[in-house]
Design a protein around this motif. Structure first.
Motif, PDB file in Angstrom:
ATOM      1  N   VAL A  39       0.614  -1.230  -0.155  1.00 17.86           N
ATOM      2  CA  VAL A  39       0.117  -0.038  -0.159  1.00 17.86           C
ATOM      3  C   VAL A  39       1.046   1.138   0.153  1.00 17.86           C
ATOM      4  CG1 VAL A  39      -2.116   1.044   1.363  1.00 17.86           C
ATOM      5  CG2 VAL A  39      -1.897  -1.052   1.003  1.00 17.86           C
ATOM      6  N   LEU A  40       1.505   1.726   0.971  1.00 10.47           N
ATOM      7  CA  LEU A  40       2.764   2.301   1.181  1.00 10.47           C
ATOM      8  C   LEU A  40       3.339   2.607  -0.557  1.00 10.47           C
ATOM      9  CD1 LEU A  40       4.583   1.663   4.327  1.00 10.47           C
ATOM     10  CD2 LEU A  40       3.144   3.710   3.655  1.00 10.47           C
ATOM     11  N   ASP A  41       3.614   1.533  -1.202  1.00 14.56           N
ATOM     12  CA  ASP A  41       4.591   1.359  -2.708  1.00 14.56           C
ATOM     13  C   ASP A  41       3.588   1.666  -3.693  1.00 14.56           C
ATOM     14  OD1 ASP A  41       6.946   1.551  -3.870  1.00 14.56           O
ATOM     15  OD2 ASP A  41       6.298  -0.499  -4.789  1.00 14.56           O
ATOM     16  N   LEU A  42       2.390   2.036  -3.701  1.00 17.94           N
ATOM     17  CA  LEU A  42       1.539   2.086  -4.811  1.00 17.94           C
ATOM     18  C   LEU A  42       0.906   3.966  -4.329  1.00 17.94           C
ATOM     19  CD1 LEU A  42      -0.224  -1.238  -5.337  1.00 17.94           C
ATOM     20  CD2 LEU A  42       1.905  -0.468  -6.780  1.00 17.94           C
ATOM     21  N   THR A  43       0.724   4.298  -5.788  1.00 19.17           N
ATOM     22  CA  THR A  43      -0.437   5.391  -5.921  1.00 19.17           C
ATOM     23  C   THR A  43      -1.300   5.666  -7.267  1.00 19.17           C
ATOM     24  OG1 THR A  43       1.359   6.240  -7.970  1.00 19.17           O
ATOM     25  CG2 THR A  43       1.745   6.802  -5.214  1.00 19.17           C
ATOM     26  N   PRO A  44      -2.893   6.268  -7.086  1.00 23.37           N
ATOM     27  CA  PRO A  44      -3.285   5.945  -7.606  1.00 23.37           C
ATOM     28  C   PRO A  44      -2.685   5.843  -9.167  1.00 23.37           C
ATOM     29  CG  PRO A  44      -4.216   7.845  -6.083  1.00 23.37           C
ATOM     30  CD  PRO A  44      -2.682   7.116  -5.933  1.00 23.37           C
ATOM     31  N   GLY A  45      -3.587   5.623 -10.168  1.00 27.29           N
ATOM     32  CA  GLY A  45      -3.159   5.355 -11.355  1.00 27.29           C
ATOM     33  C   GLY A  45      -1.891   4.369 -11.930  1.00 27.29           C
ATOM     34  N   ASP A  46      -1.273   3.331 -10.612  1.00 24.29           N
ATOM     35  CA  ASP A  46      -1.128   2.931 -11.388  1.00 24.29           C
ATOM     36  C   ASP A  46      -1.821   1.713 -11.330  1.00 24.29           C
ATOM     37  OD1 ASP A  46       1.769   4.095 -10.110  1.00 24.29           O
ATOM     38  OD2 ASP A  46       1.749   2.878  -8.460  1.00 24.29           O
ATOM     39  N   LEU A  47      -1.238   0.787 -12.299  1.00 26.38           N
ATOM     40  CA  LEU A  47      -1.762  -0.505 -12.957  1.00 26.38           C
ATOM     41  C   LEU A  47      -0.845  -1.692 -12.643  1.00 26.38           C
ATOM     42  CD1 LEU A  47      -1.513  -0.143 -16.935  1.00 26.38           C
ATOM     43  CD2 LEU A  47      -3.082   1.067 -15.712  1.00 26.38           C
ATOM     44  N   ILE A  48      -1.562  -3.096 -11.842  1.00 28.92           N
ATOM     45  CA  ILE A  48      -1.221  -4.240 -11.047  1.00 28.92           C
ATOM     46  C   ILE A  48      -1.782  -5.332 -11.724  1.00 28.92           C
ATOM     47  CG2 ILE A  48      -0.856  -2.567  -9.125  1.00 28.92           C
ATOM     48  CD1 ILE A  48      -3.306  -4.190  -8.797  1.00 28.92           C
ATOM     49  N   SER A  49      -0.866  -6.109 -11.454  1.00 30.21           N
ATOM     50  CA  SER A  49      -0.683  -7.183 -11.179  1.00 30.21           C
ATOM     51  C   SER A  49      -0.966  -7.846  -9.728  1.00 30.21           C
ATOM     52  CB  SER A  49      -0.246  -8.396 -12.251  1.00 30.21           C
ATOM     53  OG  SER A  49       1.581  -8.642 -11.673  1.00 30.21           O
ATOM     54  N   ALA A  50      -1.815  -8.888  -9.518  1.00 31.05           N
ATOM     55  CA  ALA A  50      -2.031  -9.565  -8.333  1.00 31.05           C
ATOM     56  C   ALA A  50      -1.814 -11.110  -8.519  1.00 31.05           C
ATOM     57  CB  ALA A  50      -2.246  -8.310  -7.372  1.00 31.05           C
ATOM     58  N   THR A  51      -3.021 -11.215  -7.390  1.00 32.00           N
ATOM     59  CA  THR A  51      -3.619 -12.816  -6.924  1.00 32.00           C
ATOM     60  C   THR A  51      -4.297 -12.316  -5.664  1.00 32.00           C
ATOM     61  OG1 THR A  51      -1.743 -14.268  -7.030  1.00 32.00           O
ATOM     62  CG2 THR A  51      -3.326 -15.095  -5.861  1.00 32.00           C
ATOM     63  N   LEU A  52      -6.465 -12.409  -6.315  1.00 30.04           N
ATOM     64  CA  LEU A  52      -6.690 -12.543  -5.504  1.00 30.04           C
ATOM     65  C   LEU A  52      -7.482 -13.907  -4.368  1.00 30.04           C
ATOM     66  CD1 LEU A  52      -9.435 -10.447  -4.268  1.00 30.04           C
ATOM     67  CD2 LEU A  52     -10.637 -11.121  -6.519  1.00 30.04           C
ATOM     68  N   GLU A  53      -6.637 -13.574  -3.215  1.00 33.47           N
ATOM     69  CA  GLU A  53      -7.320 -14.739  -2.581  1.00 33.47           C
ATOM     70  C   GLU A  53      -8.558 -14.607  -1.970  1.00 33.47           C
ATOM     71  OE1 GLU A  53      -4.129 -16.888   0.476  1.00 33.47           O
ATOM     72  OE2 GLU A  53      -5.324 -15.357   2.046  1.00 33.47           O
ATOM     73  N   VAL A  54      -9.566 -15.768  -2.208  1.00 34.84           N
ATOM     74  CA  VAL A  54     -10.875 -15.239  -1.567  1.00 34.84           C
ATOM     75  C   VAL A  54     -10.814 -16.603   0.163  1.00 34.84           C
ATOM     76  CG1 VAL A  54     -13.132 -15.674  -1.292  1.00 34.84           C
ATOM     77  CG2 VAL A  54     -11.847 -14.841  -3.423  1.00 34.84           C
ATOM     78  N   LEU A  55     -11.438 -16.722   0.975  1.00 29.19           N
ATOM     79  CA  LEU A  55     -11.161 -16.893   1.896  1.00 29.19           C
ATOM     80  C   LEU A  55     -12.428 -16.507   2.660  1.00 29.19           C
ATOM     81  CD1 LEU A  55     -10.724 -20.130   3.259  1.00 29.19           C
ATOM     82  CD2 LEU A  55      -9.068 -18.545   4.789  1.00 29.19           C
ATOM     83  N   ASP A  56     -14.106 -18.049   2.832  1.00 30.95           N
ATOM     84  CA  ASP A  56     -14.394 -17.813   3.568  1.00 30.95           C
ATOM     85  C   ASP A  56     -15.369 -15.776   3.592  1.00 30.95           C
ATOM     86  OD1 ASP A  56     -14.669 -19.769   5.486  1.00 30.95           O
ATOM     87  OD2 ASP A  56     -13.548 -18.903   6.978  1.00 30.95           O
ATOM     88  N   GLY A  57     -15.766 -16.120   2.289  1.00 27.08           N
ATOM     89  CA  GLY A  57     -16.084 -14.682   1.691  1.00 27.08           C
ATOM     90  C   GLY A  57     -15.141 -13.485   1.911  1.00 27.08           C
ATOM     91  N   GLN A  58     -14.023 -13.632   2.310  1.00 26.54           N
ATOM     92  CA  GLN A  58     -13.217 -12.659   2.841  1.00 26.54           C
ATOM     93  C   GLN A  58     -12.171 -12.491   1.481  1.00 26.54           C
ATOM     94  OE1 GLN A  58     -13.508  -9.956   4.709  1.00 26.54           O
ATOM     95  NE2 GLN A  58     -15.775 -11.518   5.399  1.00 26.54           N
ATOM     96  N   ALA A  59     -11.642 -11.313   0.824  1.00 23.92           N
ATOM     97  CA  ALA A  59     -10.753 -11.074  -0.117  1.00 23.92           C
ATOM     98  C   ALA A  59     -10.108 -10.332   0.229  1.00 23.92           C
ATOM     99  CB  ALA A  59     -11.553 -10.732  -1.710  1.00 23.92           C
ATOM    100  N   ARG A  60      -8.787 -10.567  -0.224  1.00 21.22           N
ATOM    101  CA  ARG A  60      -7.567 -10.051  -0.418  1.00 21.22           C
ATOM    102  C   ARG A  60      -6.124  -9.881  -1.350  1.00 21.22           C
ATOM    103  NH1 ARG A  60      -3.395 -12.217   3.975  1.00 21.22           N
ATOM    104  NH2 ARG A  60      -3.154 -14.377   3.325  1.00 21.22           N
ATOM    105  N   LEU A  61      -5.165  -8.902  -1.579  1.00 18.52           N
ATOM    106  CA  LEU A  61      -4.980  -9.104  -2.710  1.00 18.52           C
ATOM    107  C   LEU A  61      -2.843  -9.747  -2.054  1.00 18.52           C
ATOM    108  CD1 LEU A  61      -5.468  -5.583  -4.599  1.00 18.52           C
ATOM    109  CD2 LEU A  61      -6.045  -7.719  -5.143  1.00 18.52           C
ATOM    110  N   LEU A  62      -2.237 -10.524  -2.781  1.00 17.03           N
ATOM    111  CA  LEU A  62      -1.553 -11.097  -2.690  1.00 17.03           C
ATOM    112  C   LEU A  62      -0.454 -11.327  -4.151  1.00 17.03           C
ATOM    113  CD1 LEU A  62      -2.211 -14.424  -0.964  1.00 17.03           C
ATOM    114  CD2 LEU A  62      -2.090 -12.349   0.677  1.00 17.03           C
ATOM    115  N   ASP A  63       0.988 -10.605  -3.715  1.00 12.50           N
ATOM    116  CA  ASP A  63       2.020 -10.908  -4.692  1.00 12.50           C
ATOM    117  C   ASP A  63       1.883  -9.819  -5.741  1.00 12.50           C
ATOM    118  OD1 ASP A  63       2.769 -12.993  -3.974  1.00 12.50           O
ATOM    119  OD2 ASP A  63       1.640 -14.403  -4.874  1.00 12.50           O
ATOM    120  N   VAL A  64       1.431  -8.666  -5.089  1.00 22.35           N
ATOM    121  CA  VAL A  64       0.907  -7.869  -5.814  1.00 22.35           C
ATOM    122  C   VAL A  64       1.925  -6.758  -6.770  1.00 22.35           C
ATOM    123  CG1 VAL A  64      -0.077  -5.112  -5.689  1.00 22.35           C
ATOM    124  CG2 VAL A  64      -0.724  -7.153  -4.778  1.00 22.35           C
TER     125      VAL A  64
END
Length: 344
Positions: free
Chosen positions: A129-154
Motif C-alpha cells: 500500500v505504501l509503494d503504490l499511488t492512484p493511476g498505477d497498473l497492477i497484477s496480483a493474486t486475489l485470495e478468497v476465503l470464507d467470503g473475505q478477499a485480499r490481494l497477494l503478490d501485488v
C-alpha cells in the motif's frame, strides 16, 4: 484326605482345564494348572461346546453389523480439515490508496469464472500500500476465503491516467448506509447562494439526485414528479408541514447552473421553503453522489446521456441516514410514513 473329596477336587480341576481345549485339539501334554496329563482330561460336554460356538457366532454377527456404524462414528469424530482459500489472477488500475486501512481501491478487469470487471476495495500488505499511488497498473493474486478477499503478490506493471468521466473513486470510498452520518459538502443552490449540507441538520430531509436534461421518463423526471407530489402532501399534513425538507442535487453540474436549476424549479412548482436544488463543482458533486450511492458515468462528448442509478435517501434531524430507497419504485406514502416517524 478321604477319597471322595480328592475325587471331587480332581473333577473340578479337570472340568476347569477341559474348557481350554478345543474339540479338535490333540489331547497331549499336561495341564498347566493341575499337572494332570491332558489325555486324562474329559472332553467338554457336547451341549456346552455348542453353546460356546453359538455364542461366538452371535458375537461375530454383532461385530459384523456394528462395524459400519463404528467406522462412521470414527469418521464423524475425526477433525474436519480447514477450508482452503481460492486464488485468482487479477489485473487492474489503482484508483485510490487508503493508508489508514491498508487497502487499495482497484478498477479490475474481468476475473474469468469468478467476477465481472468492476471497481472494488481490497486489503493488501502494508508495504504494498505504501509503494503504490492512484493511476498505477497492477497484477496480483486475489485470495478468497470464507467470503473475505485480499490481494497477494501485488506487482506494479505501469501507470495510466485516472478515468475522468466517472465517480467510481467516490463510490469505492464507501456508501452511506442506514445509521451513518452524512458528510458535509459545500454546494450552490438555485439562487446562486453557497450552501452547506450541514445546514439541513436539525430537520428530517429527503435527498435525491437527478439532472435536468435526463431523457428517460422513468428516471429523473419520475423522481422530480415524486418530489413535487411529496411537497404537496407535506403542505397538507399538519404533522409534517414546516418540519421536513426536500433537496435535489444535480449530477450534471457543468450544464445545471444555478440559473438552469432556478428555471427547472419553477417548472416543477418547487416551494423554496421546502424544496432546494443544489449544484457545485464536478469533483464535489461526484464525491457526495458517490457517498450517497449514486454512480455516474458521463459521456465522452458534451450533451450525451449520463448513465446513473437512482438512490433516494431520508436523513434524520441528527444528520444520520434513516431510510434508503433504491430505484424508482418507492411510493409516496412509504416516504411520508417514514417522515412522520422521523418527526416523532
Amino acid at each position: 484326605m478321604p477319597v471322595r473329596r480328592r475325587q471331587q477336587r480332581r473333577v473340578r480341576s479337570m472340568s476347569t482345564c477341559s474348557w481350554c481345549l478345543p474339540a479338535n485339539t490333540l489331547r497331549t501334554g499336561t495341564c498347566a494348572d493341575t499337572g494332570i496329563p491332558a489325555s486324562d482330561l474329559p472332553a467338554p460336554v457336547n451341549g456346552a461346546r455348542r453353546a460356546i460356538v453359538a455364542t461366538g457366532r452371535r458375537i461375530g454377527g454383532m461385530v459384523h453389523r456394528l462395524l459400519p456404524l463404528l467406522l462412521l462414528a470414527a469418521v464423524a469424530c475425526s477433525p474436519t480439515p480447514p477450508p482452503q482459500p481460492s486464488r485468482y489472477p487479477l489485473t487492474g488500475q489503482v484508483l485510490a490508496v487508503h493508508l489508514d486501512r491498508n487497502e487499495l481501491t482497484v478498477k479490475h478487469d474481468e476475473i474469468p469464472g469468478f467476477m465481472m470487471a468492476m471497481t472494488m476495495t481490497f486489503p493488501a500488505e502494508r508495504e504494498v500500500v505504501l509503494d503504490l499511488t492512484p493511476g498505477d497498473l497492477i497484477s496480483a493474486t486475489l485470495e478468497v476465503l470464507d467470503g473475505q478477499a485480499r490481494l497477494l503478490d501485488v506487482k506494479r506493471t505501469g501507470s495510466a491516467p485516472l478515468p475522468g468521466n466517472t465517480n467510481e473513486i467516490a463510490l469505492a470510498a464507501g456508501l452511506l448506509e442506514v445509521g451513518d452520518a452524512v458528510p458535509d459538502a459545500a454546494l450552490i443552490d438555485q439562487t446562486d447562494r453557497r450552501r452547506s449540507l450541514a445546514e439541513w441538520t436539525g430537520t428530517p430531509t429527503l435527498y435525491g439526485f437527478t439532472y435536468t436534461t435526463c431523457p428517460l421518463p422513468n428516471y429523473c423526471p419520475l423522481i422530480d414528479r415524486n418530489f413535487a407530489r411529496l411537497q404537496e402532501a407535506i403542505a397538507a399534513d399538519d404533522t409534517l408541514r414546516g418540519r421536513v425538507r426536500l433537496v435535489t442535487i444535480t449530477i450534471d453540474p457543468s450544464h445545471d447552473t444555478p440559473d438552469v436549476l432556478a428555471r427547472h424549479a419553477e417548472v416543477l412548482g418547487a416551494d423554496p421553503a421546502v424544496w432546494t436544488f443544489l449544484t457545485g463543482d464536478p469533483a464535489t458533486v461526484d464525491r457526495i453522489a458517490g457517498r450517497f450511492g449514486v454512480g455516474i458515468v458521463r459521456p465522452d462528448e458534451p450533451g450525451g446521456e449520463i448513465r446513473h442509478n437512482l438512490r433516494t435517501t431520508l436523513v434524520g434531524a441528527d444528520g444520520h441516514v434513516l431510510e434508503i430507497y433504491s430505484g424508482n419504485d418507492w411510493s409516496i406514502e412509504t416516504v411520508l410514513s417514514a417522515m412522520r416517524r422521523a418527526v416523532g
